[in-house]
Design a protein around this motif. Structure first.
Motif, mmCIF file in Angstrom:
data_model
loop_
_atom_site.group_PDB
_atom_site.id
_atom_site.type_symbol
_atom_site.label_atom_id
_atom_site.label_comp_id
_atom_site.label_asym_id
_atom_site.label_seq_id
_atom_site.Cartn_x
_atom_site.Cartn_y
_atom_site.Cartn_z
ATOM 1 N N THR A 47 0.846 -1.185 0.000
ATOM 2 C CA THR A 47 0.000 0.000 0.000
ATOM 3 C C THR A 47 0.879 1.231 0.000
ATOM 4 O O THR A 47 1.672 1.444 0.916
ATOM 5 N N LEU A 48 0.724 2.009 -1.051
ATOM 6 C CA LEU A 48 1.515 3.220 -1.237
ATOM 7 C C LEU A 48 0.660 4.415 -0.882
ATOM 8 O O LEU A 48 -0.517 4.487 -1.255
ATOM 9 N N TYR A 49 1.254 5.364 -0.163
ATOM 10 C CA TYR A 49 0.549 6.570 0.252
ATOM 11 C C TYR A 49 1.259 7.804 -0.291
ATOM 12 O O TYR A 49 2.473 7.817 -0.470
ATOM 13 N N LEU A 50 0.480 8.836 -0.491
ATOM 14 C CA LEU A 50 1.042 10.153 -0.773
ATOM 15 C C LEU A 50 0.261 11.157 0.058
ATOM 16 O O LEU A 50 -0.904 11.428 -0.220
ATOM 17 N N LEU A 51 0.897 11.669 1.096
ATOM 18 C CA LEU A 51 0.300 12.711 1.913
ATOM 19 C C LEU A 51 0.663 14.051 1.305
ATOM 20 O O LEU A 51 1.842 14.369 1.169
ATOM 21 N N MET A 52 -0.353 14.793 0.946
ATOM 22 C CA MET A 52 -0.145 16.069 0.264
ATOM 23 C C MET A 52 -0.638 17.198 1.167
ATOM 24 O O MET A 52 -1.834 17.292 1.444
ATOM 25 N N ASN A 53 0.290 18.012 1.627
ATOM 26 C CA ASN A 53 -0.035 19.163 2.463
ATOM 27 C C ASN A 53 0.203 20.457 1.687
ATOM 28 O O ASN A 53 0.887 20.462 0.671
ATOM 29 N N SER A 54 -0.342 21.539 2.216
ATOM 30 C CA SER A 54 -0.148 22.865 1.615
ATOM 31 C C SER A 54 -0.423 22.826 0.119
ATOM 32 O O SER A 54 0.370 23.337 -0.692
ATOM 33 N N LEU A 55 -1.539 22.256 -0.245
ATOM 34 C CA LEU A 55 -1.844 22.088 -1.651
ATOM 35 C C LEU A 55 -2.041 23.428 -2.346
ATOM 36 O O LEU A 55 -2.545 24.398 -1.747
ATOM 37 N N LYS A 56 -1.629 23.475 -3.599
ATOM 38 C CA LYS A 56 -1.716 24.681 -4.407
ATOM 39 C C LYS A 56 -2.589 24.399 -5.635
ATOM 40 O O LYS A 56 -2.691 23.242 -6.071
ATOM 41 N N PRO A 57 -3.178 25.424 -6.209
ATOM 42 C CA PRO A 57 -3.977 25.196 -7.424
ATOM 43 C C PRO A 57 -3.195 24.488 -8.525
ATOM 44 O O PRO A 57 -3.773 23.682 -9.267
ATOM 45 N N GLU A 58 -1.906 24.729 -8.608
ATOM 46 C CA GLU A 58 -1.108 24.077 -9.646
ATOM 47 C C GLU A 58 -0.890 22.587 -9.382
ATOM 48 O O GLU A 58 -0.347 21.884 -10.238
ATOM 49 N N ASP A 59 -1.302 22.097 -8.229
ATOM 50 C CA ASP A 59 -1.262 20.657 -7.961
ATOM 51 C C ASP A 59 -2.471 19.945 -8.565
ATOM 52 O O ASP A 59 -2.527 18.709 -8.564
ATOM 53 N N THR A 60 -3.416 20.712 -9.064
ATOM 54 C CA THR A 60 -4.602 20.120 -9.674
ATOM 55 C C THR A 60 -4.207 19.242 -10.846
ATOM 56 O O THR A 60 -3.511 19.681 -11.763
ATOM 57 N N SER A 61 -4.627 17.979 -10.806
ATOM 58 C CA SER A 61 -4.221 17.048 -11.839
ATOM 59 C C SER A 61 -4.889 15.698 -11.596
ATOM 60 O O SER A 61 -5.455 15.462 -10.519
ATOM 61 N N MET A 62 -4.774 14.806 -12.559
ATOM 62 C CA MET A 62 -5.091 13.404 -12.340
ATOM 63 C C MET A 62 -3.816 12.740 -11.823
ATOM 64 O O MET A 62 -2.758 12.873 -12.455
ATOM 65 N N TYR A 63 -3.923 12.056 -10.710
ATOM 66 C CA TYR A 63 -2.777 11.404 -10.102
ATOM 67 C C TYR A 63 -2.857 9.899 -10.346
ATOM 68 O O TYR A 63 -3.905 9.283 -10.130
ATOM 69 N N TYR A 64 -1.730 9.351 -10.764
ATOM 70 C CA TYR A 64 -1.645 7.932 -11.079
ATOM 71 C C TYR A 64 -0.579 7.260 -10.222
ATOM 72 O O TYR A 64 0.489 7.824 -9.987
ATOM 73 N N CYS A 65 -0.879 6.056 -9.808
ATOM 74 C CA CYS A 65 0.094 5.194 -9.160
ATOM 75 C C CYS A 65 0.735 4.337 -10.236
ATOM 76 O O CYS A 65 0.043 3.784 -11.104
ATOM 77 N N GLY A 66 2.067 4.241 -10.197
ATOM 78 C CA GLY A 66 2.788 3.438 -11.168
ATOM 79 C C GLY A 66 3.818 2.561 -10.477
ATOM 80 O O GLY A 66 4.294 2.900 -9.389
ATOM 81 N N ALA A 67 4.177 1.442 -11.103
ATOM 82 C CA ALA A 67 5.156 0.544 -10.498
ATOM 83 C C ALA A 67 5.912 -0.227 -11.566
ATOM 84 O O ALA A 67 5.396 -0.465 -12.673
#
Length: 124
Positions: free
Chosen positions: A81-101
């Motif tokens: 199980t992979l996590y990504l904790l995202m703090n202090s988010l900015k409008p430029e972080d807006t996107s589709m996020y994909y998990c890859g391996a």
């Protein structure tokens, strides 16, 4: 063969936080596995955000997310199980996020297994 399923996206205001989750199942073997997060906004190329190897000896962060995002990994013999904790988010972080391996040490290749993606929208 691995199966990756993401969750945790959503809409937040600038300065807020979200945690993305990617569950990986399948046959892992004993080979090192690199797992990471990528993002792609409309009309942009897919961008590497952060990755980590399953031996927990390596992490990478894109300069644009350093000090704000944290990648981590929980694993057992059945799933990872992979996590990504995202703090202090900015409008430029807006996107589709994909998990890859991919099997191998991180930075030796690029993902061959992908999740379906989860949308993150940050409003100003």
């Amino acid at each position: 063969q691995l199966q990756l399923v993401e969750s945790g996206g959503g809409s937040v205001q600038a300065g807020g936080s979200l945690r993305l989750v990617c569950e990986a199942t399948g046959y892992f073997s004993d080979a090192p596995l690199c797992m990471g997060w990528f993002r792609q906004a409309p009309r942009n190329a897919r961008e590497r955000v952060a990755d980590i190897d399953t031996r927990n000896t390596y992490t990478y962060y894109n300069d644009s997310v350093k000090e704000r995002f944290t990648i981590s990994l929980d694993q057992d013999t059945v799933k990872k199980t992979l996590y990504l904790l995202m703090n202090s988010l900015k409008p430029e972080d807006t996107s589709m996020y994909y998990c890859g391996a991919y099997f191998g040490v991180c930075s030796s290749g690029s993902p061959v297994y992908w999740g379906q993606g989860t949308q993150v929208t940050v409003s100003s």
